[in-house]
Design a protein around this motif. Structure first.
Motif, PDB file in Angstrom:
ATOM      1  N   TYR A 102     -40.333 -49.625 -48.125  1.00  0.00           N
ATOM      2  CA  TYR A 102     -39.811 -48.825 -46.933  1.00  0.00           C
ATOM      3  C   TYR A 102     -39.561 -49.467 -45.809  1.00  0.00           C
ATOM      4  O   TYR A 102     -38.686 -49.119 -45.030  1.00  0.00           O
ATOM      5  CB  TYR A 102     -40.770 -47.603 -46.588  1.00  0.00           C
ATOM      6  N   ALA A 103     -40.552 -50.414 -45.424  1.00  0.00           N
ATOM      7  CA  ALA A 103     -40.267 -51.019 -44.036  1.00  0.00           C
ATOM      8  C   ALA A 103     -38.944 -52.202 -44.243  1.00  0.00           C
ATOM      9  O   ALA A 103     -38.302 -52.497 -43.220  1.00  0.00           O
ATOM     10  CB  ALA A 103     -41.496 -52.118 -44.010  1.00  0.00           C
ATOM     11  N   SER A 104     -38.527 -52.159 -45.722  1.00  0.00           N
ATOM     12  CA  SER A 104     -37.414 -52.996 -45.591  1.00  0.00           C
ATOM     13  C   SER A 104     -36.074 -52.410 -45.510  1.00  0.00           C
ATOM     14  O   SER A 104     -34.845 -52.941 -45.956  1.00  0.00           O
ATOM     15  CB  SER A 104     -37.462 -54.012 -46.831  1.00  0.00           C
ATOM     16  N   LEU A 105     -36.161 -51.046 -45.722  1.00  0.00           N
ATOM     17  CA  LEU A 105     -35.024 -50.201 -45.613  1.00  0.00           C
ATOM     18  C   LEU A 105     -34.791 -49.665 -44.283  1.00  0.00           C
ATOM     19  O   LEU A 105     -35.420 -49.296 -43.763  1.00  0.00           O
ATOM     20  CB  LEU A 105     -35.045 -49.138 -46.971  1.00  0.00           C
ATOM     21  N   ASN A 106     -33.432 -49.437 -43.880  1.00  0.00           N
ATOM     22  CA  ASN A 106     -33.193 -48.950 -42.607  1.00  0.00           C
ATOM     23  C   ASN A 106     -32.995 -47.367 -42.883  1.00  0.00           C
ATOM     24  O   ASN A 106     -32.217 -46.858 -43.578  1.00  0.00           O
ATOM     25  CB  ASN A 106     -31.672 -49.266 -42.110  1.00  0.00           C
ATOM     26  N   PRO A 107     -33.815 -46.670 -42.108  1.00  0.00           N
ATOM     27  CA  PRO A 107     -34.261 -45.250 -42.345  1.00  0.00           C
ATOM     28  C   PRO A 107     -32.727 -44.378 -41.787  1.00  0.00           C
ATOM     29  O   PRO A 107     -32.842 -43.157 -42.185  1.00  0.00           O
ATOM     30  CB  PRO A 107     -35.340 -44.776 -41.527  1.00  0.00           C
ATOM     31  N   ARG A 108     -31.890 -45.150 -41.267  1.00  0.00           N
ATOM     32  CA  ARG A 108     -30.988 -44.358 -40.428  1.00  0.00           C
ATOM     33  C   ARG A 108     -29.774 -44.807 -41.264  1.00  0.00           C
ATOM     34  O   ARG A 108     -28.569 -44.049 -41.151  1.00  0.00           O
ATOM     35  CB  ARG A 108     -30.687 -44.706 -39.152  1.00  0.00           C
ATOM     36  N   MET A 109     -29.843 -45.433 -42.433  1.00  0.00           N
ATOM     37  CA  MET A 109     -28.759 -45.760 -43.269  1.00  0.00           C
ATOM     38  C   MET A 109     -29.121 -45.030 -44.736  1.00  0.00           C
ATOM     39  O   MET A 109     -30.068 -45.052 -45.194  1.00  0.00           O
ATOM     40  CB  MET A 109     -28.648 -47.328 -43.500  1.00  0.00           C
ATOM     41  N   SER A 110     -27.928 -44.447 -45.208  1.00  0.00           N
ATOM     42  CA  SER A 110     -27.973 -43.977 -46.691  1.00  0.00           C
ATOM     43  C   SER A 110     -28.334 -44.974 -47.688  1.00  0.00           C
ATOM     44  O   SER A 110     -27.914 -46.093 -47.390  1.00  0.00           O
ATOM     45  CB  SER A 110     -26.825 -43.015 -47.166  1.00  0.00           C
ATOM     46  N   VAL A 111     -28.721 -44.738 -48.863  1.00  0.00           N
ATOM     47  CA  VAL A 111     -29.092 -45.556 -49.992  1.00  0.00           C
ATOM     48  C   VAL A 111     -27.541 -46.587 -50.273  1.00  0.00           C
ATOM     49  O   VAL A 111     -27.654 -47.456 -50.293  1.00  0.00           O
ATOM     50  CB  VAL A 111     -29.337 -45.083 -50.939  1.00  0.00           C
ATOM     51  N   GLY A 112     -26.614 -45.402 -50.252  1.00  0.00           N
ATOM     52  CA  GLY A 112     -25.295 -46.409 -50.320  1.00  0.00           C
ATOM     53  C   GLY A 112     -24.628 -47.233 -49.369  1.00  0.00           C
ATOM     54  O   GLY A 112     -24.178 -48.321 -49.818  1.00  0.00           O
ATOM     55  N   GLN A 113     -25.153 -46.954 -48.177  1.00  0.00           N
ATOM     56  CA  GLN A 113     -24.724 -47.601 -47.097  1.00  0.00           C
ATOM     57  C   GLN A 113     -25.522 -49.239 -47.146  1.00  0.00           C
ATOM     58  O   GLN A 113     -24.982 -50.164 -46.902  1.00  0.00           O
ATOM     59  CB  GLN A 113     -24.940 -47.025 -45.879  1.00  0.00           C
ATOM     60  N   THR A 114     -26.628 -48.869 -47.457  1.00  0.00           N
ATOM     61  CA  THR A 114     -27.578 -50.030 -47.409  1.00  0.00           C
ATOM     62  C   THR A 114     -27.261 -50.870 -48.510  1.00  0.00           C
ATOM     63  O   THR A 114     -27.279 -52.066 -48.216  1.00  0.00           O
ATOM     64  CB  THR A 114     -29.063 -49.656 -47.865  1.00  0.00           C
ATOM     65  N   ILE A 115     -26.919 -50.670 -49.658  1.00  0.00           N
ATOM     66  CA  ILE A 115     -26.577 -51.674 -50.741  1.00  0.00           C
ATOM     67  C   ILE A 115     -24.965 -52.139 -50.578  1.00  0.00           C
ATOM     68  O   ILE A 115     -25.005 -53.014 -50.763  1.00  0.00           O
ATOM     69  CB  ILE A 115     -26.625 -50.663 -52.175  1.00  0.00           C
ATOM     70  N   GLY A 116     -24.385 -50.998 -50.064  1.00  0.00           N
ATOM     71  CA  GLY A 116     -22.968 -51.515 -49.930  1.00  0.00           C
ATOM     72  C   GLY A 116     -22.774 -52.340 -48.726  1.00  0.00           C
ATOM     73  O   GLY A 116     -21.888 -53.169 -48.639  1.00  0.00           O
ATOM     74  N   GLU A 117     -23.614 -52.527 -47.875  1.00  0.00           N
ATOM     75  CA  GLU A 117     -23.782 -53.506 -46.551  1.00  0.00           C
ATOM     76  C   GLU A 117     -23.548 -55.010 -47.120  1.00  0.00           C
ATOM     77  O   GLU A 117     -22.647 -55.742 -46.529  1.00  0.00           O
ATOM     78  CB  GLU A 117     -24.915 -53.253 -45.847  1.00  0.00           C
ATOM     79  N   ALA A 118     -24.223 -55.170 -48.003  1.00  0.00           N
ATOM     80  CA  ALA A 118     -24.295 -56.458 -48.569  1.00  0.00           C
ATOM     81  C   ALA A 118     -23.074 -56.934 -49.134  1.00  0.00           C
ATOM     82  O   ALA A 118     -22.300 -58.063 -49.032  1.00  0.00           O
ATOM     83  CB  ALA A 118     -25.487 -56.747 -49.950  1.00  0.00           C
ATOM     84  N   LEU A 119     -22.332 -55.986 -49.873  1.00  0.00           N
ATOM     85  CA  LEU A 119     -21.080 -56.173 -50.348  1.00  0.00           C
ATOM     86  C   LEU A 119     -20.021 -56.326 -49.170  1.00  0.00           C
ATOM     87  O   LEU A 119     -18.941 -56.960 -49.625  1.00  0.00           O
ATOM     88  CB  LEU A 119     -20.705 -55.047 -51.206  1.00  0.00           C
ATOM     89  N   LEU A 120     -20.000 -55.459 -48.336  1.00  0.00           N
ATOM     90  CA  LEU A 120     -19.176 -55.453 -47.127  1.00  0.00           C
ATOM     91  C   LEU A 120     -19.432 -56.859 -46.411  1.00  0.00           C
ATOM     92  O   LEU A 120     -18.194 -57.648 -46.167  1.00  0.00           O
ATOM     93  CB  LEU A 120     -19.438 -54.311 -46.324  1.00  0.00           C
ATOM     94  N   LEU A 121     -20.560 -57.404 -46.299  1.00  0.00           N
ATOM     95  CA  LEU A 121     -20.711 -58.690 -45.500  1.00  0.00           C
ATOM     96  C   LEU A 121     -20.030 -59.704 -46.218  1.00  0.00           C
ATOM     97  O   LEU A 121     -19.943 -60.755 -45.640  1.00  0.00           O
ATOM     98  CB  LEU A 121     -22.233 -58.773 -45.411  1.00  0.00           C
TER      99      LEU A 121
END
Length: 327
Positions: A102-121
């Motif tokens: 829980y602490a490692s996930l941004n509560p303001r980002m959806s799951v799709g945004q969280t996983i997709g962020e690495a792809l975007l980066l």
């Protein structure tokens, strides 16, 4: 023999503490001269008590914590001192799964945004490609594609850890540091996550540095095991050899502390007494000697080297040749 995927040599991570304008302060030797390797497709277990330096070691391998000295080679490239631009490209091949999902996930980002962020980066795919990749990864870790639109607080602890695993896998890494990924979960959920990691390891050919303290989990998942105590390696061996034939008193004490399934079983046990010494002022000689029931006078004067005692089995103990710890 093929070159290992990860090769760590004499790695040190020292932290200055209490330094001010008027006093020099002291140094905490969190990791002090550690060497090991991880082969391609191998799971290496890293065990030890809290405060032994396991998490610091795992994060320094990824340079989330900067090493003080030593070498970390990944795929033949030196990671320590690597320029930021080159390191950013390498991070796609080296990922981490954190202990607290829980602490490692941004509560303001959806799951799709969280996983997709690495792809975007890492500039992987178009927006449509990334959305498809997120759905595929969620299914691979046992979650529905529709989960991508939800937020972390809508999931259970085990499901959040699956999301953390999905995030680590999104960019197709070769190597993952799993930092006690099941210690915050219920026992039944732990088993599900461990089985998932085992399946993913076999399907994707992952190499994993698995940090933990539950020896039953380590025995099930890992090919080899490294035992750490106060920033140093005490013993390393294949999992089968370590559990059947521990050669260091600390390893035997850790095994003896694990629950025994058979309540009728009786055996002589090594019980650790006292607390882990402070890394600010570690004992002289062997750092384990102050808690070792087999310590002799020479243990205070000699820093034991990690010497081989068999094929793929090495021990840092000057009495390893004379102690019988299997009875």
């Amino acid at each position: 023999m093929a070159e290992p995927l990860l090769q760590v040599n004499d790695l040190k991570v020292h932290f200055p503490v209490g330094k001010t304008l008027f006093k020099p302060g002291v140094t905490v030797k969190a990791v002090d001269g550690v060497s090991f390797s991880v082969a391609r497709g191998e799971v290496l277990g890293l065990v030890g008590e809290s405060g032994s330096g396991k998490t610091t070691l795992g994060r320094s391998v990824l340079r989330l914590i900067e090493p003080t000295d030593g070498s970390v080679r990944f795929n033949g490239e030196e990671v320590v001192g690597m320029p930021p631009a080159q390191l950013k490209a390498l991070r796609g091949q080296m990922q981490i799964i954190f202990q607290d999902p829980y602490a490692s996930l941004n509560p303001r980002m959806s799951v799709g945004q969280t996983i997709g962020e690495a792809l975007l980066l890492h500039h992987i795919g178009t927006r449509k490609d990334r959305a498809e990749r997120v759905g595929d990864i969620l299914e691979k870790v046992g979650l529905p594609r529709a989960a991508s639109a939800r937020f972390p607080h809508e999931f259970s602890g085990g499901q959040r850890q699956r999301i953390g695993i999905a995030r680590a896998l999104a960019v197709n890494p070769q190597f993952i540091v799993a930092d006690e990924p099941v210690s915050a979960l219920d026992v039944s959920i732990q088993a599900q996550i461990i089985n998932l990691l085992q399946d993913l390891r076999q399907e994707l050919g992952l190499s994993i540095l698995f940090i933990g303290h539950d020896l039953s989990v380590i025995e099930f998942l890992c090919d080899r095991v490294v035992v750490m105590y106060l920033g140093k390696i005490m013993e390393t061996a294949t999992a089968a050899d370590l559990y059947a034939n521990p050669r260091h008193p600390y390893t035997r004490a850790l095994l003896d502390a694990a629950p025994v399934p058979d309540p009728r079983a009786r055996r002589q046990r090594i019980t650790l007494k006292g607390d882990l010494p402070s890394p600010i002022n570690p004992p002289s000689g062997c750092v384990f000697r102050t808690r070792c029931p087999f310590a002799i006078e020479a243990c205070a004067a000699v820093v034991p080297s990690l010497d081989p005692v068999g094929e793929q089995h090495a021990v840092a103990c000057i009495r390893a040749g004379e102690l019988n710890l299997t009875e």
